[in-house]
Write a protein that holds these residues in place. Structure first.
Motif, PDB file in Angstrom:
ATOM      1  N   MET A  74       0.826  -1.204   0.000  1.00 33.39           N
ATOM      2  CA  MET A  74       0.000   0.000   0.000  1.00 33.39           C
ATOM      3  C   MET A  74       0.863   1.258   0.000  1.00 33.39           C
ATOM      4  O   MET A  74       0.589   2.215  -0.748  1.00 33.39           O
ATOM      5  CB  MET A  74      -0.929  -0.005   1.215  1.00 33.39           C
ATOM      6  CG  MET A  74      -1.803   1.236   1.328  1.00 33.39           C
ATOM      7  SD  MET A  74      -3.011   1.168   2.680  1.00 33.39           S
ATOM      8  CE  MET A  74      -1.930   1.037   4.102  1.00 33.39           C
ATOM      9  N   GLU A  75       1.909   1.286   0.818  1.00 35.51           N
ATOM     10  CA  GLU A  75       2.788   2.455   0.865  1.00 35.51           C
ATOM     11  C   GLU A  75       3.451   2.706  -0.487  1.00 35.51           C
ATOM     12  O   GLU A  75       3.559   3.860  -0.930  1.00 35.51           O
ATOM     13  CB  GLU A  75       3.866   2.253   1.932  1.00 35.51           C
ATOM     14  CG  GLU A  75       3.343   2.344   3.361  1.00 35.51           C
ATOM     15  CD  GLU A  75       4.420   2.052   4.393  1.00 35.51           C
ATOM     16  OE1 GLU A  75       4.283   2.502   5.542  1.00 35.51           O
ATOM     17  OE2 GLU A  75       5.409   1.369   4.058  1.00 35.51           O
ATOM     18  N   ASP A  76       3.875   1.648  -1.164  1.00 32.84           N
ATOM     19  CA  ASP A  76       4.502   1.797  -2.484  1.00 32.84           C
ATOM     20  C   ASP A  76       3.520   2.367  -3.497  1.00 32.84           C
ATOM     21  O   ASP A  76       3.870   3.245  -4.295  1.00 32.84           O
ATOM     22  CB  ASP A  76       5.033   0.447  -2.978  1.00 32.84           C
ATOM     23  CG  ASP A  76       6.286  -0.001  -2.245  1.00 32.84           C
ATOM     24  OD1 ASP A  76       6.914   0.853  -1.586  1.00 32.84           O
ATOM     25  OD2 ASP A  76       6.626  -1.199  -2.318  1.00 32.84           O
ATOM     26  N   LYS A  77       2.289   1.876  -3.482  1.00 32.58           N
ATOM     27  CA  LYS A  77       1.281   2.381  -4.420  1.00 32.58           C
ATOM     28  C   LYS A  77       0.981   3.851  -4.160  1.00 32.58           C
ATOM     29  O   LYS A  77       0.833   4.648  -5.096  1.00 32.58           O
ATOM     30  CB  LYS A  77       0.007   1.554  -4.318  1.00 32.58           C
ATOM     31  CG  LYS A  77       0.116   0.174  -4.950  1.00 32.58           C
ATOM     32  CD  LYS A  77      -1.223  -0.554  -4.931  1.00 32.58           C
ATOM     33  CE  LYS A  77      -1.109  -1.903  -5.622  1.00 32.58           C
ATOM     34  NZ  LYS A  77      -2.404  -2.634  -5.630  1.00 32.58           N
ATOM     35  N   LEU A  78       0.897   4.223  -2.882  1.00 36.50           N
ATOM     36  CA  LEU A  78       0.635   5.628  -2.564  1.00 36.50           C
ATOM     37  C   LEU A  78       1.816   6.508  -2.937  1.00 36.50           C
ATOM     38  O   LEU A  78       1.629   7.633  -3.431  1.00 36.50           O
ATOM     39  CB  LEU A  78       0.304   5.775  -1.074  1.00 36.50           C
ATOM     40  CG  LEU A  78      -1.184   5.778  -0.715  1.00 36.50           C
ATOM     41  CD1 LEU A  78      -1.847   4.459  -1.085  1.00 36.50           C
ATOM     42  CD2 LEU A  78      -1.385   6.067   0.762  1.00 36.50           C
ATOM     43  N   ALA A  79       3.028   6.023  -2.713  1.00 36.36           N
ATOM     44  CA  ALA A  79       4.224   6.810  -3.044  1.00 36.36           C
ATOM     45  C   ALA A  79       4.318   7.066  -4.541  1.00 36.36           C
ATOM     46  O   ALA A  79       4.778   8.132  -4.979  1.00 36.36           O
ATOM     47  CB  ALA A  79       5.473   6.095  -2.552  1.00 36.36           C
ATOM     48  N   ASN A  80       3.875   6.103  -5.342  1.00 40.17           N
ATOM     49  CA  ASN A  80       3.982   6.216  -6.805  1.00 40.17           C
ATOM     50  C   ASN A  80       2.743   6.803  -7.462  1.00 40.17           C
ATOM     51  O   ASN A  80       2.698   6.960  -8.690  1.00 40.17           O
ATOM     52  CB  ASN A  80       4.264   4.835  -7.408  1.00 40.17           C
ATOM     53  CG  ASN A  80       5.631   4.303  -7.007  1.00 40.17           C
ATOM     54  OD1 ASN A  80       6.613   5.050  -6.997  1.00 40.17           O
ATOM     55  ND2 ASN A  80       5.713   3.023  -6.659  1.00 40.17           N
ATOM     56  N   ALA A  81       1.720   7.137  -6.658  1.00 38.05           N
ATOM     57  CA  ALA A  81       0.482   7.697  -7.204  1.00 38.05           C
ATOM     58  C   ALA A  81       0.732   9.092  -7.765  1.00 38.05           C
ATOM     59  O   ALA A  81       1.617   9.826  -7.313  1.00 38.05           O
ATOM     60  CB  ALA A  81      -0.592   7.743  -6.132  1.00 38.05           C
ATOM     61  N   SER A  82      -0.065   9.466  -8.753  1.00 40.19           N
ATOM     62  CA  SER A  82       0.145  10.742  -9.439  1.00 40.19           C
ATOM     63  C   SER A  82      -0.236  11.952  -8.599  1.00 40.19           C
ATOM     64  O   SER A  82       0.335  13.033  -8.755  1.00 40.19           O
ATOM     65  CB  SER A  82      -0.649  10.759 -10.759  1.00 40.19           C
ATOM     66  OG  SER A  82      -2.037  10.522 -10.503  1.00 40.19           O
ATOM     67  N   ASP A  83      -1.212  11.799  -7.695  1.00 42.21           N
ATOM     68  CA  ASP A  83      -1.617  12.924  -6.845  1.00 42.21           C
ATOM     69  C   ASP A  83      -2.368  12.388  -5.633  1.00 42.21           C
ATOM     70  O   ASP A  83      -2.617  11.184  -5.499  1.00 42.21           O
ATOM     71  CB  ASP A  83      -2.469  13.940  -7.613  1.00 42.21           C
ATOM     72  CG  ASP A  83      -3.715  13.335  -8.226  1.00 42.21           C
ATOM     73  OD1 ASP A  83      -4.411  12.545  -7.537  1.00 42.21           O
ATOM     74  OD2 ASP A  83      -4.009  13.630  -9.399  1.00 42.21           O
ATOM     75  N   ASN A  84      -2.752  13.298  -4.746  1.00 42.26           N
ATOM     76  CA  ASN A  84      -3.400  12.884  -3.499  1.00 42.26           C
ATOM     77  C   ASN A  84      -4.804  12.328  -3.707  1.00 42.26           C
ATOM     78  O   ASN A  84      -5.266  11.487  -2.924  1.00 42.26           O
ATOM     79  CB  ASN A  84      -3.441  14.056  -2.519  1.00 42.26           C
ATOM     80  CG  ASN A  84      -2.097  14.322  -1.871  1.00 42.26           C
ATOM     81  OD1 ASN A  84      -1.208  13.481  -1.914  1.00 42.26           O
ATOM     82  ND2 ASN A  84      -1.943  15.486  -1.261  1.00 42.26           N
ATOM     83  N   ASN A  85      -5.507  12.775  -4.743  1.00 36.97           N
ATOM     84  CA  ASN A  85      -6.826  12.213  -5.026  1.00 36.97           C
ATOM     85  C   ASN A  85      -6.729  10.725  -5.322  1.00 36.97           C
ATOM     86  O   ASN A  85      -7.547   9.928  -4.849  1.00 36.97           O
ATOM     87  CB  ASN A  85      -7.478  12.945  -6.203  1.00 36.97           C
ATOM     88  CG  ASN A  85      -7.911  14.354  -5.851  1.00 36.97           C
ATOM     89  OD1 ASN A  85      -8.779  14.562  -4.997  1.00 36.97           O
ATOM     90  ND2 ASN A  85      -7.305  15.339  -6.490  1.00 36.97           N
ATOM     91  N   VAL A  86      -5.726  10.339  -6.090  1.00 38.17           N
ATOM     92  CA  VAL A  86      -5.510   8.928  -6.401  1.00 38.17           C
ATOM     93  C   VAL A  86      -5.121   8.166  -5.135  1.00 38.17           C
ATOM     94  O   VAL A  86      -5.550   7.037  -4.908  1.00 38.17           O
ATOM     95  CB  VAL A  86      -4.430   8.775  -7.492  1.00 38.17           C
ATOM     96  CG1 VAL A  86      -4.126   7.303  -7.755  1.00 38.17           C
ATOM     97  CG2 VAL A  86      -4.870   9.454  -8.777  1.00 38.17           C
ATOM     98  N   ARG A  87      -4.310   8.792  -4.288  1.00 41.25           N
ATOM     99  CA  ARG A  87      -3.897   8.151  -3.037  1.00 41.25           C
ATOM    100  C   ARG A  87      -5.100   7.825  -2.156  1.00 41.25           C
ATOM    101  O   ARG A  87      -5.162   6.762  -1.534  1.00 41.25           O
ATOM    102  CB  ARG A  87      -2.906   9.055  -2.286  1.00 41.25           C
ATOM    103  CG  ARG A  87      -1.564   9.179  -2.975  1.00 41.25           C
ATOM    104  CD  ARG A  87      -0.563   9.981  -2.127  1.00 41.25           C
ATOM    105  NE  ARG A  87       0.736   9.961  -2.741  1.00 41.25           N
ATOM    106  CZ  ARG A  87       1.311  11.002  -3.370  1.00 41.25           C
ATOM    107  NH1 ARG A  87       0.659  12.169  -3.414  1.00 41.25           N
ATOM    108  NH2 ARG A  87       2.484  10.890  -3.921  1.00 41.25           N
ATOM    109  N   VAL A  88      -6.040   8.734  -2.086  1.00 37.25           N
ATOM    110  CA  VAL A  88      -7.230   8.508  -1.258  1.00 37.25           C
ATOM    111  C   VAL A  88      -8.035   7.327  -1.788  1.00 37.25           C
ATOM    112  O   VAL A  88      -8.518   6.483  -1.017  1.00 37.25           O
ATOM    113  CB  VAL A  88      -8.091   9.786  -1.204  1.00 37.25           C
ATOM    114  CG1 VAL A  88      -9.439   9.502  -0.538  1.00 37.25           C
ATOM    115  CG2 VAL A  88      -7.363  10.891  -0.450  1.00 37.25           C
ATOM    116  N   VAL A  89      -8.165   7.224  -3.093  1.00 34.17           N
ATOM    117  CA  VAL A  89      -8.893   6.104  -3.699  1.00 34.17           C
ATOM    118  C   VAL A  89      -8.196   4.783  -3.376  1.00 34.17           C
ATOM    119  O   VAL A  89      -8.835   3.795  -2.991  1.00 34.17           O
ATOM    120  CB  VAL A  89      -9.009   6.296  -5.225  1.00 34.17           C
ATOM    121  CG1 VAL A  89      -9.579   5.041  -5.881  1.00 34.17           C
ATOM    122  CG2 VAL A  89      -9.881   7.502  -5.551  1.00 34.17           C
TER     123      VAL A  89
END
Length: 260
Positions: free
Chosen positions: A122-137
């Motif tokens: 999960m941390e890796d996916k959030l770190a590589n996400a394009s923005d915070n909106n994607v991180r929340v999803v």
């Protein structure tokens, strides 16, 4: 520090009070703040390589769970840190962690100790996400996965809502009589799902109610706030503030570094 709140998925709304991102873009660490108890469990998912925060005197490098049940905590965000902060309603974190909540009460625990192998993914996916909106999803998908494995006690949910609406003025005996359970069984349920005894929870609820009055009605005297919050006398009011904050009510009202 930038803080942005986000919408909560409908399936998670009964359990989660708020979801926000916290990004510390400043060149220095934030000042220490004292965050007062609110009977809630909070999840902080780190999406940077920077340690997320110093809580008390301990540096936390990765994602953490804090259970600020009945004690305040001193918090300092690190410069360059970024995390997703998820705050559960009182008593609603149990289905996501599935362990007796008294184990977490008034502590900060590394999330990987609770969710094992899924945390790094999960941390890796959030770190590589394009923005915070994607991180929340992404984060909410993981929360839904955890929720599918757990269960919530609907009777306890009813008790908690009854206590919250009363502002702490109802007694544990009244709750036990209303449900037909013994006080011992009621206490076991609370410790498992809530992390506190019914009496302690009601005490914190009354304290939180008084904090709300302090903030919303600054013109009220401290004596009026104590009375409106359900305290029998000023001495009990002052004693609770010393216990939960280390300060008098007046000091809490004036302090810039205390968050409530």
């Amino acid at each position: 520090m930038r803080i942005q709140t986000y919408d909560i998925a409908s399936r998670l709304q009964p359990y989660i009070r708020s979801i926000c991102t916290m990004d510390c873009d400043d060149a220095v660490d934030t000042n220490y703040i004292q965050v007062l108890p609110d009977t809630c469990v909070e999840l902080f998912v780190n999406y940077t390589s920077t340690p997320v925060a110093i809580i008390g005197h301990e540096l936390h490098k990765r994602s953490i769970v804090t259970a600020r049940m009945s004690r305040s905590m001193e918090v300092q965000m690190r410069k360059g840190a970024g995390c997703l902060a998820i705050c559960f309603y009182p008593g609603m974190a149990y289905p996501f962690f599935r362990l007796p909540m008294q184990v977490l009460s008034d502590t900060t625990v590394t999330l990987s100790n609770l969710w094992s192998g899924t945390v790094m993914e999960m941390e890796d996916k959030l770190a590589n996400a394009s923005d915070n909106n994607v991180r929340v999803v992404i984060a909410q998908k993981y929360l839904l996965q955890q929720l599918a494995l757990g269960e919530q006690d609907l009777q306890l949910t009813y008790w908690l809502r009854l206590m919250q609406r009363s502002g702490g003025s109802i007694s544990a005996t009244d709750i036990a009589n209303d449900t037909g359970l013994s006080r011992r069984h009621l206490s076991r349920k609370f410790q498992q799902y809530m992390g506190l005894s019914p009496k302690t929870y009601l005490g914190v609820c009354r304290f939180m109610r008084s904090l709300h009055s302090l903030k919303k009605y600054p013109a009220l005297s401290l004596t009026q706030v104590a009375y409106e919050s359900g305290y029998y006398d000023q001495a009990h009011f002052n004693r609770d503030y010393k216990m939960y904050t280390g300060h008098t009510p007046g000091e809490v009202l004036r302090a810039q570094y205390i968050v409530y």
